[in-house]
Design a protein around this motif. Sequence first.
Motif, PDB file in Angstrom:
ATOM      1  N   LYS A 182       5.484   4.608  -5.342  1.00 52.01           N
ATOM      2  CA  LYS A 182       4.343   3.698  -5.240  1.00 52.01           C
ATOM      3  C   LYS A 182       3.120   4.412  -4.316  1.00 52.01           C
ATOM      4  O   LYS A 182       2.503   3.669  -3.825  1.00 52.01           O
ATOM      5  CB  LYS A 182       4.458   2.255  -5.296  1.00 52.01           C
ATOM      6  N   VAL A 183       3.073   5.705  -4.180  1.00 52.67           N
ATOM      7  CA  VAL A 183       2.121   6.359  -3.294  1.00 52.67           C
ATOM      8  C   VAL A 183       1.192   7.030  -4.285  1.00 52.67           C
ATOM      9  O   VAL A 183       1.344   7.887  -5.149  1.00 52.67           O
ATOM     10  CB  VAL A 183       2.871   7.362  -2.477  1.00 52.67           C
ATOM     11  N   LEU A 184      -0.145   6.738  -3.855  1.00 50.44           N
ATOM     12  CA  LEU A 184      -1.155   7.449  -4.592  1.00 50.44           C
ATOM     13  C   LEU A 184      -2.304   8.159  -3.789  1.00 50.44           C
ATOM     14  O   LEU A 184      -2.427   7.687  -2.643  1.00 50.44           O
ATOM     15  CB  LEU A 184      -2.177   6.285  -5.524  1.00 50.44           C
ATOM     16  N   PHE A 185      -2.389   9.355  -4.029  1.00 50.65           N
ATOM     17  CA  PHE A 185      -3.509  10.195  -3.566  1.00 50.65           C
ATOM     18  C   PHE A 185      -4.557  10.026  -4.486  1.00 50.65           C
ATOM     19  O   PHE A 185      -4.804  10.536  -5.714  1.00 50.65           O
ATOM     20  CB  PHE A 185      -3.130  11.746  -3.552  1.00 50.65           C
ATOM     21  N   GLY A 217      -1.065  -0.295  -9.399  1.00 48.36           N
ATOM     22  CA  GLY A 217      -0.195  -0.944  -8.447  1.00 48.36           C
ATOM     23  C   GLY A 217       0.248  -0.109  -7.189  1.00 48.36           C
ATOM     24  O   GLY A 217       1.439  -0.547  -6.709  1.00 48.36           O
ATOM     25  N   ALA A 218      -0.546   0.651  -6.746  1.00 50.75           N
ATOM     26  CA  ALA A 218      -0.214   1.231  -5.746  1.00 50.75           C
ATOM     27  C   ALA A 218       0.113   0.636  -4.250  1.00 50.75           C
ATOM     28  O   ALA A 218      -0.466  -0.495  -4.158  1.00 50.75           O
ATOM     29  CB  ALA A 218      -1.104   2.256  -4.858  1.00 50.75           C
ATOM     30  N   GLU A 219       1.106   0.871  -3.537  1.00 48.91           N
ATOM     31  CA  GLU A 219       1.493   0.012  -2.375  1.00 48.91           C
ATOM     32  C   GLU A 219       0.983   0.953  -1.062  1.00 48.91           C
ATOM     33  O   GLU A 219       1.171   0.523  -0.052  1.00 48.91           O
ATOM     34  CB  GLU A 219       3.187  -0.094  -2.404  1.00 48.91           C
ATOM     35  N   GLN A 220       0.983   2.295  -1.495  1.00 46.39           N
ATOM     36  CA  GLN A 220       0.255   3.067  -0.222  1.00 46.39           C
ATOM     37  C   GLN A 220      -0.590   4.043  -0.964  1.00 46.39           C
ATOM     38  O   GLN A 220      -0.488   4.523  -2.230  1.00 46.39           O
ATOM     39  CB  GLN A 220       1.376   3.945   0.600  1.00 46.39           C
ATOM     40  N   LEU A 229      -3.592   4.159   3.655  1.00 45.16           N
ATOM     41  CA  LEU A 229      -3.342   2.524   3.494  1.00 45.16           C
ATOM     42  C   LEU A 229      -1.838   2.293   3.269  1.00 45.16           C
ATOM     43  O   LEU A 229      -1.341   2.983   2.454  1.00 45.16           O
ATOM     44  CB  LEU A 229      -4.248   1.810   2.475  1.00 45.16           C
ATOM     45  N   THR A 230      -1.129   1.460   4.060  1.00 54.84           N
ATOM     46  CA  THR A 230       0.186   1.411   4.043  1.00 54.84           C
ATOM     47  C   THR A 230       0.671   0.165   3.532  1.00 54.84           C
ATOM     48  O   THR A 230       1.976  -0.333   3.814  1.00 54.84           O
ATOM     49  CB  THR A 230       0.885   1.956   5.188  1.00 54.84           C
ATOM     50  N   SER A 231      -0.098  -0.578   2.655  1.00 54.19           N
ATOM     51  CA  SER A 231       0.318  -1.847   2.484  1.00 54.19           C
ATOM     52  C   SER A 231      -0.561  -2.086   1.043  1.00 54.19           C
ATOM     53  O   SER A 231      -1.746  -1.597   0.760  1.00 54.19           O
ATOM     54  CB  SER A 231      -0.019  -3.315   3.484  1.00 54.19           C
ATOM     55  N   ARG A 232      -0.187  -3.136   0.362  1.00 57.27           N
ATOM     56  CA  ARG A 232      -0.468  -3.383  -1.144  1.00 57.27           C
ATOM     57  C   ARG A 232      -1.889  -3.994  -0.891  1.00 57.27           C
ATOM     58  O   ARG A 232      -2.928  -3.796  -1.313  1.00 57.27           O
ATOM     59  CB  ARG A 232       0.094  -4.450  -1.855  1.00 57.27           C
ATOM     60  N   GLU A 236      -5.756  -2.450  -1.891  1.00 55.48           N
ATOM     61  CA  GLU A 236      -6.952  -3.309  -2.632  1.00 55.48           C
ATOM     62  C   GLU A 236      -8.287  -3.293  -1.649  1.00 55.48           C
ATOM     63  O   GLU A 236      -9.088  -3.435  -2.136  1.00 55.48           O
ATOM     64  CB  GLU A 236      -6.257  -4.703  -2.938  1.00 55.48           C
ATOM     65  N   GLN A 237      -8.031  -3.471  -0.493  1.00 57.47           N
ATOM     66  CA  GLN A 237      -9.081  -3.306   0.468  1.00 57.47           C
ATOM     67  C   GLN A 237     -10.112  -2.269   0.115  1.00 57.47           C
ATOM     68  O   GLN A 237     -11.234  -2.301   0.283  1.00 57.47           O
ATOM     69  CB  GLN A 237      -8.967  -3.680   1.783  1.00 57.47           C
ATOM     70  N   ALA A 238      -9.355  -1.070   0.263  1.00 59.48           N
ATOM     71  CA  ALA A 238      -9.950   0.039   0.003  1.00 59.48           C
ATOM     72  C   ALA A 238     -10.660   0.308  -1.425  1.00 59.48           C
ATOM     73  O   ALA A 238     -11.825   0.785  -1.369  1.00 59.48           O
ATOM     74  CB  ALA A 238      -9.159   1.447   0.318  1.00 59.48           C
ATOM     75  N   ILE A 239     -10.079  -0.237  -2.268  1.00 63.56           N
ATOM     76  CA  ILE A 239     -10.512   0.004  -3.917  1.00 63.56           C
ATOM     77  C   ILE A 239     -11.708  -0.949  -4.032  1.00 63.56           C
ATOM     78  O   ILE A 239     -12.651  -0.547  -4.457  1.00 63.56           O
ATOM     79  CB  ILE A 239      -9.445  -0.533  -4.601  1.00 63.56           C
TER      80      ILE A 239
END
Length: 323
Positions: A182-185, A217-220, A229-232, A236-239
């Motif tokens: 669940k890691v997204l670049f 649903g990325a968690e990182q 970002l290392t939490s869900r 969401e804050q970044a998005i």
Amino acid sequence: MEASKTMAKQFASQGDLEPKAITFVALADGVYAYTAEGDPNSGVIVGDDSVMVVDAQATPTMAQALIERVREVTDKPIRHLVLTHYHAVRVLGASAYSAEHIIASRGTYELIAERGQQDYDSELGRFPRLFQDADSIPGLTWPSLVFDGGLSVWLGKRRVEIMHLGRGHTKGDTLVWLPAEKVLFSGDLVEYGATPYTGDAYLRDWPHTLARLRELGAEQLVPGRGAALTSRSGCEQAIAGTQAFLTDLFEGVRKARQSGKTLKAVYDEVYCALQPKYGHWVIFDHCLPFNVSRAYDESGEHPEPQIWTAERDRAMWQALESG
């Protein structure tokens, strides 16, 4: 008087010459974020028998610094290089990796063919610090593997999903998604503490693409610029922050233009509206003239981004930033 003397601000990022501290952070077993205080990020994914790098850096010399970090954690060959989109600061270091596969979306390939050299000349002038040893660049970076909607790559047992969910920062934006971890670049579709650059963007489409990205649903998340970002909640804050900026920018420009104001008047108004909320973000002053120019175009007669050249950059900057 020379043009440079009439400008209220130094052109683009020409005044940003201080080196940035590089961070190489493990997000999961064999998954790393390579970040540098708001400079363009890269990613590293270590598989069973090879390595994938996400975004190449601007020059082969700068790519060597990333390769040195890779060699601290593995001696496996770098066989895959993914280009999240086409901008010179992301892709022109590709030759350093000697990768077997350079992967890009069809939209990214089309951008290279249409405006690759102009983009290189433009960004070289905007970001002198980010093009260390520009003479080491052998030429434009061309992908060896081009996809449309997406493809799956297996690095041994590790599954990597490479996908294009829609237009946004460019017409070819590509995500690299590790579904098991669940890691997204995200490339520059998402920024964190850094101003989204929209000079080649589709501002009406970008929020819809972010909505599809959110559904993963990325968690990182490793954004295009800014800390990983290392939490869900951090993801969401970044998005949400990226989406808020895009909405404030486009709606502000659209409404001001509809009232009959010139580009210069729109820029002054929108800059004053956005600066209190976003002015502390990295490259805010660099991006805003390009961003407002693109929003002004898209809300009018130019649904497709016009090509930026070094000459157009300077003319626009003087028109909007001159005293």
